[in-house]
Enzyme design. Structure first.
Site, PDB file in Angstrom:
ATOM      1  N   HIS B 100       0.867  -1.347   0.017  1.00  0.00           N
ATOM      2  CA  HIS B 100      -0.076   0.025  -0.139  1.00  0.00           C
ATOM      3  C   HIS B 100       0.972   1.321   0.089  1.00  0.00           C
ATOM      4  O   HIS B 100       0.390   2.262  -0.228  1.00  0.00           O
ATOM      5  CB  HIS B 100      -0.913  -0.016   1.184  1.00  0.00           C
ATOM      6  CG  HIS B 100      -2.347   0.324   0.889  1.00  0.00           C
ATOM      7  ND1 HIS B 100      -3.541   0.251   1.655  1.00  0.00           N
ATOM      8  CD2 HIS B 100      -2.831   1.333  -0.020  1.00  0.00           C
ATOM      9  CE1 HIS B 100      -4.596   0.784   0.907  1.00  0.00           C
ATOM     10  NE2 HIS B 100      -4.078   1.508  -0.157  1.00  0.00           N
ATOM     11  N   ASP B 123     -10.134  -0.661   3.771  1.00  0.00           N
ATOM     12  CA  ASP B 123      -8.911  -1.258   4.479  1.00  0.00           C
ATOM     13  C   ASP B 123      -9.191  -1.774   5.834  1.00  0.00           C
ATOM     14  O   ASP B 123      -9.876  -1.139   6.580  1.00  0.00           O
ATOM     15  CB  ASP B 123      -7.784  -0.372   4.345  1.00  0.00           C
ATOM     16  CG  ASP B 123      -6.278  -0.905   4.429  1.00  0.00           C
ATOM     17  OD1 ASP B 123      -6.316  -2.019   5.073  1.00  0.00           O
ATOM     18  OD2 ASP B 123      -5.070  -0.270   3.971  1.00  0.00           O
ATOM     19  N   HIS B 125      -6.847  -1.475   7.869  1.00  0.00           N
ATOM     20  CA  HIS B 125      -5.923  -0.664   8.635  1.00  0.00           C
ATOM     21  C   HIS B 125      -6.229   0.936   8.067  1.00  0.00           C
ATOM     22  O   HIS B 125      -6.570   1.050   6.796  1.00  0.00           O
ATOM     23  CB  HIS B 125      -4.540  -0.820   8.390  1.00  0.00           C
ATOM     24  CG  HIS B 125      -4.422  -2.507   8.518  1.00  0.00           C
ATOM     25  ND1 HIS B 125      -4.344  -3.309   7.564  1.00  0.00           N
ATOM     26  CD2 HIS B 125      -3.841  -3.295   9.633  1.00  0.00           C
ATOM     27  CE1 HIS B 125      -4.010  -4.626   8.098  1.00  0.00           C
ATOM     28  NE2 HIS B 125      -4.033  -4.463   9.243  1.00  0.00           N
ATOM     29  N   ASP B 127      -3.581   2.972   8.122  1.00  0.00           N
ATOM     30  CA  ASP B 127      -2.233   3.550   7.012  1.00  0.00           C
ATOM     31  C   ASP B 127      -2.184   5.048   7.444  1.00  0.00           C
ATOM     32  O   ASP B 127      -1.839   5.602   6.129  1.00  0.00           O
ATOM     33  CB  ASP B 127      -2.437   2.990   5.653  1.00  0.00           C
ATOM     34  CG  ASP B 127      -2.712   1.489   5.633  1.00  0.00           C
ATOM     35  OD1 ASP B 127      -2.443   0.752   6.539  1.00  0.00           O
ATOM     36  OD2 ASP B 127      -2.789   0.893   4.566  1.00  0.00           O
ATOM     37  N   HIS B 140       3.914   1.052   4.215  1.00  0.00           N
ATOM     38  CA  HIS B 140       2.723   0.770   3.855  1.00  0.00           C
ATOM     39  C   HIS B 140       1.632   1.162   4.734  1.00  0.00           C
ATOM     40  O   HIS B 140       0.509   1.100   4.727  1.00  0.00           O
ATOM     41  CB  HIS B 140       2.638  -0.557   3.455  1.00  0.00           C
ATOM     42  CG  HIS B 140       2.381  -1.804   4.353  1.00  0.00           C
ATOM     43  ND1 HIS B 140       1.614  -2.960   4.195  1.00  0.00           N
ATOM     44  CD2 HIS B 140       2.902  -1.874   5.778  1.00  0.00           C
ATOM     45  CE1 HIS B 140       1.748  -3.538   5.304  1.00  0.00           C
ATOM     46  NE2 HIS B 140       2.324  -3.066   6.253  1.00  0.00           N
ATOM     47  N   ASP B 233      -7.537  -1.839  -0.394  1.00  0.00           N
ATOM     48  CA  ASP B 233      -6.578  -2.919   0.277  1.00  0.00           C
ATOM     49  C   ASP B 233      -7.366  -4.334   0.370  1.00  0.00           C
ATOM     50  O   ASP B 233      -8.530  -4.147   1.051  1.00  0.00           O
ATOM     51  CB  ASP B 233      -5.873  -2.462   1.558  1.00  0.00           C
ATOM     52  CG  ASP B 233      -5.104  -3.450   2.043  1.00  0.00           C
ATOM     53  OD1 ASP B 233      -4.933  -4.514   2.010  1.00  0.00           O
ATOM     54  OD2 ASP B 233      -4.060  -2.825   2.870  1.00  0.00           O
ATOM     55  N   ASP B 235      -6.792  -6.667   2.173  1.00  0.00           N
ATOM     56  CA  ASP B 235      -7.261  -7.178   3.442  1.00  0.00           C
ATOM     57  C   ASP B 235      -8.288  -6.325   4.283  1.00  0.00           C
ATOM     58  O   ASP B 235      -8.697  -6.638   5.280  1.00  0.00           O
ATOM     59  CB  ASP B 235      -5.818  -7.053   4.413  1.00  0.00           C
ATOM     60  CG  ASP B 235      -5.520  -5.602   4.700  1.00  0.00           C
ATOM     61  OD1 ASP B 235      -6.321  -4.854   4.731  1.00  0.00           O
ATOM     62  OD2 ASP B 235      -4.388  -5.246   5.113  1.00  0.00           O
ATOM     63  N   GLU B 278      -1.956  -5.115  -1.730  1.00  0.00           N
ATOM     64  CA  GLU B 278      -1.620  -6.011  -1.039  1.00  0.00           C
ATOM     65  C   GLU B 278      -1.978  -7.477  -1.303  1.00  0.00           C
ATOM     66  O   GLU B 278      -2.122  -8.412  -0.297  1.00  0.00           O
ATOM     67  CB  GLU B 278      -2.243  -5.583   0.392  1.00  0.00           C
ATOM     68  CG  GLU B 278      -1.586  -4.118   1.110  1.00  0.00           C
ATOM     69  CD  GLU B 278      -0.384  -4.270   1.655  1.00  0.00           C
ATOM     70  OE1 GLU B 278       0.121  -5.503   1.730  1.00  0.00           O
ATOM     71  OE2 GLU B 278       0.273  -3.158   1.894  1.00  0.00           O
TER      72      GLU B 278
HETATM   73 MN   LIG Z   1      -3.205  -0.681   3.651  1.00  0.00          MN
HETATM   74 MN   LIG Z   2      -4.437  -3.233   5.380  1.00  0.00          MN
END
Ligand SMILES: [Mn+2]
Ligand SMILES: [Mn+2]
Ligand SMILES: [Mn+2]
Ligand SMILES: [Mn+2]
Ligand SMILES: [Mn+2]
Ligand SMILES: [Mn+2]
Lengths: 321, 321, 321
Positions: B100, B123, B125, B127, B140, B233, B235, B278
């Site tokens: 990312h 995402d 996260h 980030d 990332h 992302d 994830d 990712e």
């Molecule tokens: Mn990310």
């Molecule tokens: Mn992530």
């Protein structure tokens, strides 16, 4: 209202020629082996297992727009006769597939005895290609086009003599689709052109399963006075749950949404005939097979009154010391 | 409204130095091998694959608050140039990651050509650690802190000369987060301090995915007149579905919710640039890899118009016998 | 309002005699090994691990309506004493099971110190069979019948002398069930007869988890002034996520719904005692064990304030260059 026990007929339709994968003809056997009949009797129903239909085998059955026209035409006719008879015997008629081409027969037969029926088609696929729009040639992707009045002129009947016995028996407005997520261009055109009630997985995400099944019934059964035919393709449910099926498509209904549909339809008291199709125990892992068969049986028992909140035994008395 | 086909540019950013796991640089290759380009062309788009960017390798790239500053700074600059050019060429620009950190480049480049863009960050996260708050040192986990005006003074620019080319180009109020479920203390502080539009998985459970994505767009694009950058992302989706990724977090978006976000964003007609990052085919089982790549490609095609309800072919005529 | 850190007591109840499967007594060990205590301390709590209770072993413990009456009666008494003491010590008391029969003790003990408590029972099962209605004879399917005033006369106390110490301490209207999907006829009768607040998975599908947990609390804690006892059976969650448990039932809560319940209950600030039961690391695959233990620990930490949106560290300052 609905007396607790119902007269139920089970018809096995071990048919696979509507598509190309062996194994789907084992559906009736594996669902029975998973205890379907006993579970339905436990609910208080009077269940008559009318066994498996025997289908004619055709050595010479050349493709003509679609594959295996003779085999499918002949099988569908048999299924239609069997379902019509069971409905006329006042049985809630459960047909175990077999691939979805058998529903040409189940719906046609049901309609002879209940012309005012409405149809819930629970499936990742619309199965409303015509023999001219199908990309695969598999009749399990075309059953509804044979049945609806609005597509009568789109079917090459002259080339499909094995279907001569068949009269379209359904208005396209009497169908509600739930679970769609893999349509061919011709099917999207047909759904849109005739403004058919259809809830793809997008709408289930958007509105939730309760709103979707309630709107489906409102659309095809507004006054709650029409018998319901539910044609439940196990691939409507997500392949992570029901992977043992011929054409799995990611992002399907959850187990819970499948059960919710079944419980909701049962509560209408209007369920008249039910198909459970496309269980193929020879596809996927052992776990896939076990989960798919379990889900099929759970959905069927929920369609016939099994409640996740628990079933009150009529006349139950709490035993006291 | 949106003419059917769009001019689309695909940019491969096979970069991994924003984190520590090898394999994420294979993302562009595995997504292409899964038929991404063909699927986008099937939708009627004019797709130009601009191939993979080549990134400079630095033998001596010592950690300075963050890992691989030279490698990431140089790569992000290249990505920024490539994305800026593609957007100026009036292409809907799809960048395939890579980790990312590449989004430092994609967003910066996009903003040079479309300064009024708004950002959807999908995402697990946020980030948005700064180089001083990051616990892992992996860039990332910090891309947004380099980009937002409100955090300009929190970045040790003097120590990060490889980022000299970079000017913050985004107001923190132009960002909406969806799918969050694993934040560091600094990130929670930043989200709260600047009252950033953010919907963690708690809110998705609470309101449903439709409400969440609708509110996100209302917040950052109220009049529907700003180009959208979506940084997706993989994830964000649950590891049971997309396990082939570097930092999986349980309890993610479902496959269906990912597709719903993509379909909803497509319908705005405002999608201008899109990152899919990712995907790491070297993490998890063979099944994880297959499901993760499949999900990435399905999300990308849905972002570019593929509908689960089926796509109506413009000018389609139902073939008649 | 709630100061950040709480005084928390952890009580291990490695008990298995309320059912027939070995392994459930390993629950306390595997949850500690997964870092439960450290994760709770990371949240700022003052956590005292009071270790595992030792339970008496009875060589001669013949079935009398139920299995292992001596073992369960004696263990429940010990658990009750331990929980009562911890609550009187003003500790938020977390009891790690062990099978669900231990909740005879946790709820009884909690009620001695907090007679006005209300109960959230999160479970696939209602566990409110009486010794006369139970089909299996396993006491983990009957704990609530020992505790509720309304079923006092339905218990064969004379035959269950190991429970002489026990006084029913709960009104049936103070209980809300969430997650039900596998009830025996006697349990459905009891729920219906006493109009107990209960949300099966059907209602979770119908209304969504937020509505269900909000209505549960409205029903048993309308003014938000009663201490909450939450008894969380890990088999409330779907077996695809938490398969390492003695009586898995398909179609359970998702990981996210479990976390949502925990986060929602935490936010009331009224959680006073919490049981996490039926984790059995010897059931299912290695992956089942890992996911089940992970889920149990995540639910527990969420019950004690861990937020998926991220936790704001009190007094956090953004470090500047
Ligand atoms: Mn990310
Ligand atoms: Mn992530
Ligand atoms: Mn079908
Ligand atoms: Mn299908
Ligand atoms: Mn239980
Ligand atoms: Mn249970």
């Amino acid at each position: 209202s609905r007396s607790y026990g119902r007269d139920v007929a089970i018809i096995g339709a071990p048919f696979k020629k509507g598509q190309r994968l062996a194994g789907v003809e084992q559906g009736p056997r594996v669902m029975r082996e998973a205890g379907l009949i006993e579970k339905l009797r436990d609910l208080g129903h009077n269940v008559e297992d009318r066994g498996d239909l025997k289908f004619e085998v055709f050595k010479d059955d050349p493709k003509n727009y679609v594959l295996n026209p003779k085999a499918v035409g002949s099988a569908a006719k048999k299924v239609s006769k069997a379902v019509e008879q069971a409905v006329r015997d006042n049985k809630l008629t459960v047909t175990l597939g077999g691939d979805h081409s058998i529903s040409i027969g189940t719906i046609h037969g049901h309609a002879q005895a209940e012309p005012n029926l409405c149809l819930l088609w629970i499936d990742a696929h619309a199965d409303i290609n015509t023999p001219l729009t199908t990309l695969s040639g598999n009749i399990h992707g075309t059953p509804l086009s044979f049945l609806v009045n609005q597509l009568k002129d789109a079917i090459p009947w002259a080339a499909l003599t094995p279907f001569d016995w068949l009269q379209p028996c359904l208005n396209i407005t009497d169908i509600a689709f739930v679970g769609l997520r893999d349509l061919d261009p011709g099917e999207r055109y047909i759904l849109q052109k005739f403004n058919i009630t259809s809830f793809s997985i997008h709408e289930v995400d958007r509105y939730g399963i309760h709103e979707v099944i309630a709107r489906s019934l409102d659309a095809v059964n507004p006054k709650g006075d029409r018998p319901i035919h539910m044609s439940f393709d196990i691939d409507s449910v997500d392949p992570a749950v029901t992977g043992a099926t011929g054409t799995p498509v990611p992002g399907g209904l959850t187990f819970r949404e499948g059960m919710f549909i079944a419980e909701h339809v049962y509560r209408t008291g209007l369920l008249s005939a039910l198909d459970l199709v496309e269980v193929n125990p020879e596809v996927g892992s052992r776990q896939d097979k076990a989960n798919t068969v379990m889900t099929a049986v759970e959905v069927l028992t929920a369609c016939l009154g099994k409640k996740r909140e628990g079933n009150l035994q009529p006349g139950y008395e709490l035993p006291m010391p």
